[in-house]
Design a protein around this motif. Structure first.
Motif, mmCIF file in Angstrom:
data_model
loop_
_atom_site.group_PDB
_atom_site.id
_atom_site.type_symbol
_atom_site.label_atom_id
_atom_site.label_comp_id
_atom_site.label_asym_id
_atom_site.label_seq_id
_atom_site.Cartn_x
_atom_site.Cartn_y
_atom_site.Cartn_z
ATOM 1 N N ARG A 1 0.800 -1.108 -0.019
ATOM 2 C CA ARG A 1 0.216 0.146 -0.007
ATOM 3 C C ARG A 1 0.871 1.232 0.026
ATOM 4 O O ARG A 1 0.268 2.404 -0.027
ATOM 5 C CB ARG A 1 -1.024 -0.047 1.157
ATOM 6 N N GLY A 2 2.189 1.212 0.090
ATOM 7 C CA GLY A 2 2.905 2.329 0.071
ATOM 8 C C GLY A 2 2.900 3.105 1.451
ATOM 9 O O GLY A 2 3.005 4.452 1.335
ATOM 10 N N VAL B 1 -0.765 5.493 7.534
ATOM 11 C CA VAL B 1 -1.341 5.265 5.937
ATOM 12 C C VAL B 1 -1.341 6.538 5.268
ATOM 13 O O VAL B 1 -0.903 6.414 4.005
ATOM 14 C CB VAL B 1 -2.502 4.550 5.912
ATOM 15 N N GLY B 2 -1.686 7.711 6.012
ATOM 16 C CA GLY B 2 -1.868 8.735 5.328
ATOM 17 C C GLY B 2 -3.017 9.404 4.405
ATOM 18 O O GLY B 2 -2.763 10.104 3.447
ATOM 19 N N GLN C 1 -8.093 6.548 6.442
ATOM 20 C CA GLN C 1 -7.269 5.927 7.158
ATOM 21 C C GLN C 1 -6.095 6.506 7.405
ATOM 22 O O GLN C 1 -5.170 6.276 6.812
ATOM 23 C CB GLN C 1 -7.199 4.463 6.467
ATOM 24 N N VAL C 2 -5.982 7.137 8.557
ATOM 25 C CA VAL C 2 -4.795 8.146 8.716
ATOM 26 C C VAL C 2 -3.601 7.112 9.273
ATOM 27 O O VAL C 2 -2.571 7.061 8.904
ATOM 28 C CB VAL C 2 -4.995 9.180 9.734
ATOM 29 N N SER C 3 -4.054 6.146 10.049
ATOM 30 C CA SER C 3 -3.190 5.242 10.621
ATOM 31 C C SER C 3 -3.930 3.975 11.204
ATOM 32 O O SER C 3 -5.260 4.151 11.300
ATOM 33 C CB SER C 3 -2.202 5.985 11.840
ATOM 34 N N ALA D 1 -10.272 11.016 14.474
ATOM 35 C CA ALA D 1 -11.045 10.346 13.548
ATOM 36 C C ALA D 1 -9.963 9.824 12.452
ATOM 37 O O ALA D 1 -9.075 10.453 12.068
ATOM 38 C CB ALA D 1 -12.067 11.184 12.992
ATOM 39 N N GLY D 2 -10.574 8.631 11.850
ATOM 40 C CA GLY D 2 -9.874 8.054 10.800
ATOM 41 C C GLY D 2 -8.684 7.108 11.235
ATOM 42 O O GLY D 2 -7.881 6.555 10.353
ATOM 43 N N VAL D 3 -8.484 6.728 12.664
ATOM 44 C CA VAL D 3 -7.727 5.817 13.007
ATOM 45 C C VAL D 3 -8.270 4.347 13.175
ATOM 46 O O VAL D 3 -9.430 4.316 13.720
ATOM 47 C CB VAL D 3 -7.163 6.224 14.441
#
Length: 218
Positions: free
Chosen positions: A16-17, A32-33, A37-39, A65-67
């Motif tokens: 996924r880079g 992840v960035g 999905q931040v992390s 949010a996004g973790v």
């Protein structure tokens, strides 16, 4: 299989880079960035070895949010451990492995379909194009030494039950075997489990995916 979670994480970040995983006492943190999905926090215990207190402690420390959490236990078990700020996927995933000790048998593409394989940055991708040129099936693999992670395996709904999933998987398995990988690892969906088991993959543990959406979103 010892170290299966670490093998999955190591290959997944290549596929996924994503950033290199950071080792934690309970598993791994991967940046992840992406907005969605931040992390992600990936716990390395499996099944009954997953500790409720550890999962609760890590989850309670998440405020953005996004973790995501990746816990190798059934959602019915993990869900009650998380507060209302978490969205829990009700369908379990499956951490699966397959031995790659024998040369993989490649499968012919059905008439009219086109198969293409290419490699960039340590990741090999497979595309099966439909007769009209649209996407029919796809997948990718990231070999990282003795193991190889299979990822983003997909067959478009209109092209299912034609053996395209097997074409993709056998092609990727041949690629992984050629690199010297001895074990394949993936995180599969309920829909994909049947395909993988037909190709001799075995479930190591169920997988719960949970996303923090904020205390006011539940």
């Amino acid at each position: 299989m010892d170290g299966v979670v670490q093998a999955w994480v190591t290959g997944w970040v290549v596929s996924r880079g994503a950033a290199a995983p950071e080792r934690e006492p309970w598993g791994f943190t991967v940046d992840v960035g992406q907005v969605a999905q931040v992390s992600r926090h990936v716990f390395d215990a499996l099944g009954d070895g997953v500790d409720e207190g550890v999962v609760r402690k890590v989850a309670d420390g998440v405020t953005g949010a996004g973790v995501w959490l990746k816990v190798f236990q059934d959602p019915g078990v993990v869900g009650p451990w998380l507060d209302e700020g978490w969205w829990v996927d009700p369908e379990p995933g499956y951490l699966m492995t397959v031995p790659l000790t024998a040369p993989a048998r490649r499968t012919a593409v059905p008439d009219g379909y086109r198969l293409r394989t290419w490699s960039v940055g340590g990741v090999t991708r497979v595309l099966v194009a439909a007769p009209d040129g649209s996407l029919a099936a796809r997948g990718q693999v990231a070999p990282t030494g003795a193991t190889a992670v299979f990822d983003q395996i997909e067959t478009v709904a209109d092209h299912r039950r034609r053996g395209l999933g097997s074409v993709v998987m056998r092609t990727l398995q041949a690629v992984a075997t050629d690199t010297g990988a001895e074990t394949g690892v993936l995180a599969g969906t309920p829909a994909g489990r049947g395909l993988y088991e037909s190709l001799d993959w075995h479930v190591q543990a169920p997988l719960t995916s949970a996303k923090f959406v904020g205390p006011d979103a539940g």
